[in-house]
Structures are given as structure tokens and as C-alpha cells.
Scaffold this active site. Structure first.
Site, mmCIF file in Angstrom:
data_model
loop_
_atom_site.group_PDB
_atom_site.id
_atom_site.type_symbol
_atom_site.label_atom_id
_atom_site.label_comp_id
_atom_site.label_asym_id
_atom_site.label_seq_id
_atom_site.Cartn_x
_atom_site.Cartn_y
_atom_site.Cartn_z
ATOM 1 N NE ARG A 236 -2.533 -27.655 54.473
ATOM 2 C CZ ARG A 236 -2.797 -28.786 54.701
ATOM 3 N NH1 ARG A 236 -4.158 -28.272 53.898
ATOM 4 N NH2 ARG A 236 -2.658 -30.059 53.717
ATOM 5 C CD GLU A 265 -4.451 -23.963 59.756
ATOM 6 O OE1 GLU A 265 -4.113 -25.427 59.797
ATOM 7 O OE2 GLU A 265 -5.338 -23.706 58.931
ATOM 8 C CG HIS A 285 -7.030 -27.386 58.926
ATOM 9 N ND1 HIS A 285 -6.124 -27.188 58.899
ATOM 10 C CD2 HIS A 285 -7.677 -27.740 57.797
ATOM 11 C CE1 HIS A 285 -5.069 -28.020 57.742
ATOM 12 N NE2 HIS A 285 -6.527 -28.468 56.824
#
Length: 329
Positions: A236, A265, A285
Site C-alpha cells: 500500500r 487509485e 496495482h
């Protein structure tokens, strides 16, 4: 029941073997990303069960207060994106398997792939070749160097094994109890976080984002890294002090970074500093995004739905709502 699945970007879920667990239900799948409350309220107006893909969409009180039919949110992992209190107030069960003992091989493999890509400048060399320019520089070999694993959990343990297999000297940093477990497993541990960041040639962070880990990597830690070092983050972005990584890269310590996660995001700004720096390898991601990982993840998510419909909810985060959230026959 009426089930809605959000943020299935590539329409993957309906093609998974585990999707058959939802047979007999009315399933709606959205392939785009929407965060606007009005738009989400319209999409979810008749939804009884909501399936989330990790933290792609925030589910907060202004939305939950408008979803009169919603009775279950089924997902996997942590839930900082969900207003649990608002769920409880509205009679919505939150079921979320924590899978603490299940290694995330997909995330570990991506981490190691980014380590190799960054060390050998693989994306830059590939782009140079496609541009007709042949080689564009000289990368570095990882064998014989020091690999630091910050956070010795289900992902960190696997990454440590990969680094050892490639002939690297592995060192672990984590909270004291976790370091003790790492030493029992035969790994070397650092004396302090400062010393850890100073000695490693590569550092990757592997922790869940909770209050205790938010900003756990300070600018001062990054400043201690070698000018030749690589910093990796597939966990993260918020584990790093806000703005710390960009500032550190501009200062030259560490010399490179590879990231799969961002503070906001989805990131769609090509002018973002981490996307414009030549010494950064960035991916969108995808650490948990593989067919095998999705099958495991959604098999658990759909099992939670099956249990709820049968009247026996599992992995309930807010059990106080159970008495008034049972499904209607």
C-alpha cells in the site's frame, strides 16, 4: 437474490470456475470504475448483495444510507474503504475473509518480478529496442547483494525465499514478535529500522495498512538508503510517509524504485511524478490480479454469499447486525 459486482475491469469474474456458485441469482457486473455517490446509488438501488474487489470502491455512509435493499457486502481482506458503523446502522452485514494464513503467491511473484525489472532496467531496455535504439544502459546483478524484507508476513516470507534462491543475503525488519519468528525460521534480522534501510541494496515492504503501519516508512529511512539501492512497494502506498518516496528519489536515495500501489487509485494521470521518473518501474496495482489469485479470492467471497443466503453468515465483521439482517425466504 440481486447481486452486484463492482470494478471487474476486464470482465474476468463471470469466467472463473467459482462463478457457478452464484447460479440461480440475478447477477449484475460493472466493468468500469465509479466513485460518485449519486451514480453508485443509482446502480445499486435494487442490490441486495454487493461484491467488492478489494478497495477499488469506497463504500461510505452517504451511499449506504440510500441503499434500502442492501443486506450483505461480501469481500476479502481488510476494509478501510468501508464505513462499518454505517453498515451496522443500516442493517448491512459485512463479511470479509482475512485469509491470514494463506500466502499471496501472486503478490510475491510480482514483487520479485519488479525487483528484477528494476535492477536490470527491463522496461527501459524493451522500450529502447522497440524504438530502434538497441541497448540503453547497463543494469545491475542482484546475486550477492542484500535484500531487505520489511514485514515478515504471508507475502514477505515468500519474497524472502525468492531472494535467497537468487543468491542474495536476506535480512528481515518487522515488529519484535515477528522478528523473533523470522529468526526461528533461520533468517537474519536487523538491529533497527534505520540500520535496515542503510544496509540493504533492495528493500520491499509487505504489511497490511492499519493505523499502526500507516506512514511506517519515513523520509528519514529512505534517506539512509544507498544511491544504488532499490525500494519496492507492492502493498500500500500509504505505508510510506506522504510524498516521501518522490522526494527521496529526487534526492538520489534510493536510486531506483518499483511500485504497484499509489496514494490515489485508480491513477490516471500520466504526469504523476512516479510515472515520469526514468528510475521508476510502475504497474497499476496488479499484485493480486491473476487468474489463480482471483479464483481463490472469489471462491471465498461467493462462499460467504452462499452461507448468508442459507441463513448462516460467515466471516462477519459486524456481528451485532445479524439479528436484523437475515435474508428473507
Amino acid at each position: 437474490m440481486r447481486i452486484t459486482i463492482l470494478d471487474d475491469y476486464f470482465d474476468t469474474i463471470r469466467h472463473l470456475p467459482c462463478f457457478s456458485k452464484l447460479a440461480g441469482h440475478e447477477v449484475t457486473i460493472w466493468n468500469d470504475h465509479v466513485q460518485d455517490t449519486d451514480a453508485l446509488a443509482a446502480r445499486l438501488a435494487k442490490t441486495e448483495i454487493l461484491v467488492l474487489i478489494r478497495e477499488r470502491t469506497r463504500i461510505q455512509a452517504p451511499l449506504l444510507d440510500r441503499l434500502a435493499h442492501l443486506r450483505l457486502i461480501s469481500q476479502r481482506s481488510l476494509y478501510p474503504h468501508i464505513d462499518v458503523e454505517a453498515c451496522t446502522r443500516n442493517g448491512v452485514i459485512l463479511s470479509s475473509s482475512q485469509h491470514a494464513d494463506s500466502p499471496s503467491y501472486a503478490a510475491a511473484e510480482l514483487t520479485w518480478g519488479l525487483a528484477l525489472s528494476s535492477a536490470r532496467d527491463i522496461p527501459q531496455q524493451a522500450a529502447s529496442l522497440k524504438a530502434g535504439a538497441w541497448q540503453c544502459g547497463v543494469g545491475a546483478t542482484l546475486r550477492g547483494k542484500i535484500y531487505g524484507v520489511h514485514g515478515y508476513g504471508r507475502v514477505g516470507r515468500e519474497v524472502a525465499k525468492y531472494a535467497r534462491a537468487f543468491g542474495m543475503d536476506v535480512v528481515i525488519w518487522a515488529r519484535e514478535a515477528t522478528r523473533a519468528r523470522a529468526r526461528q525460521d533461520g533468517w537474519r534480522t536487523a538491529e533497527s529500522q534505520d540500520a535496515f534501510y542503510a544496509e540493504c541494496d533492495v528493500v520491499s515492504v509487505h504489511m497490511r495498512l492499519v493505523d499502526a503501519t500507516r506512514g511506517i516508512v519515513k523520509a528519514s529511512h529512505l534517506a539512509r538508503m544507498k544511491p544504488t539501492a532499490i525500494f519496492l512497494n507492492t502493498s500500500r502506498a500509504q505505508l510510506v510517509e506522504p510524498g516521501g518516496l518522490v522526494a527521496a528519489l529526487r534526492a538520489g536515495r534510493p536510486g531506483k524504485a518499483a511500485v504497484d500501489v499509489f496514494e490515489e487509485e485508480p491513477l490516471r494521470d500520466p504526469a504523476h511524478p512516479l510515472l515520469t521518473m526514468p528510475n521508476v518501474v510502475a504497474t497499476p496495482h496488479i499484485g493480486f490480479v491473476s487468474k489463480e489469485a482471483f479464483e481463490k479470492q472469489f471462491s471465498e467471497i461467493f462462499d460467504q454469499i452462499v452461507s448468508f443466503v442459507a441463513g448462516s453468515p460467515t466471516n462477519v465483521i459486524n456481528p451485532e447486525v445479524l439479528a436484523r439482517a437475515a435474508p428473507q425466504p
